[in-house]
Scaffold this active site. Sequence first.
Site, PDB file in Angstrom:
ATOM      1  N   HIS A  31       0.979  -1.267   0.123  1.00 35.50           N
ATOM      2  CA  HIS A  31      -0.151   0.135   0.026  1.00 35.50           C
ATOM      3  C   HIS A  31       0.803   1.197  -0.038  1.00 35.50           C
ATOM      4  O   HIS A  31       2.111   1.338   0.372  1.00 35.50           O
ATOM      5  CB  HIS A  31      -0.902   0.136   1.160  1.00 35.50           C
ATOM      6  CG  HIS A  31      -1.885  -0.911   1.173  1.00 35.50           C
ATOM      7  ND1 HIS A  31      -3.309  -0.429   1.283  1.00 35.50           N
ATOM      8  CD2 HIS A  31      -1.930  -2.376   1.270  1.00 35.50           C
ATOM      9  CE1 HIS A  31      -4.073  -1.440   1.569  1.00 35.50           C
ATOM     10  NE2 HIS A  31      -3.471  -2.367   1.425  1.00 35.50           N
ATOM     11  N   GLU A  55       3.524  -0.610   4.117  1.00 37.28           N
ATOM     12  CA  GLU A  55       3.021   0.881   3.676  1.00 37.28           C
ATOM     13  C   GLU A  55       4.328   1.611   3.363  1.00 37.28           C
ATOM     14  O   GLU A  55       5.120   1.449   4.150  1.00 37.28           O
ATOM     15  CB  GLU A  55       2.270   1.531   5.014  1.00 37.28           C
ATOM     16  CG  GLU A  55       1.247   0.650   5.287  1.00 37.28           C
ATOM     17  CD  GLU A  55      -0.318   1.143   4.529  1.00 37.28           C
ATOM     18  OE1 GLU A  55      -0.130   2.231   3.801  1.00 37.28           O
ATOM     19  OE2 GLU A  55      -1.288   0.705   5.067  1.00 37.28           O
TER      20      GLU A  55
END
Length: 168
Positions: free
Chosen positions: A59, A129
Amino acid sequence: MINVDGVIHGNYRCSTAGIDLNRAWKKPDPKLFPEILSIKKMVDSFHKEHPVVLFTDLHGHSRARKTFMYGNNYFHRPEISRLFPYVFSKVSDMFSFPKCKFSNGRQKEGTSRVTLWRMLRIPSVYTLETSLCGGAPDSKPHFTPENLFTIGKQLCLSIMVFQDLKIP
């Protein structure tokens, strides 16, 4: 990338239906989320023949800086879900272990991380992330394509190291 239709229109989290795909993993509607159903079936099928030992969802993070992971928490053995991110932090100077968080909050039940953790019953299910707003180690404000390529390469190297640890 499973939200290609949304990305084409400038979204980074949502499909063109305006729905955040990473909140629909628990019970995906077949008409709205066929891509999620397909991934879940593929992972389940693969896991039956070749046990999955690690899964990570990639992500971009809109607010937090640097690169880090979200993982699940094993209350009786918390170190087991923290080992891979720790290994990654030793391989990559762009990865921050202190920024990692390990929890299974109710608000995250629909995410791929929690859903696949419950489905696979393995400790190493993560969301990786990488900041969309900067934090590259070379004092530049944003990650360059070269930085992102390096993070990917270091992720793969970390998986190789982790696999060699032969954790039961």
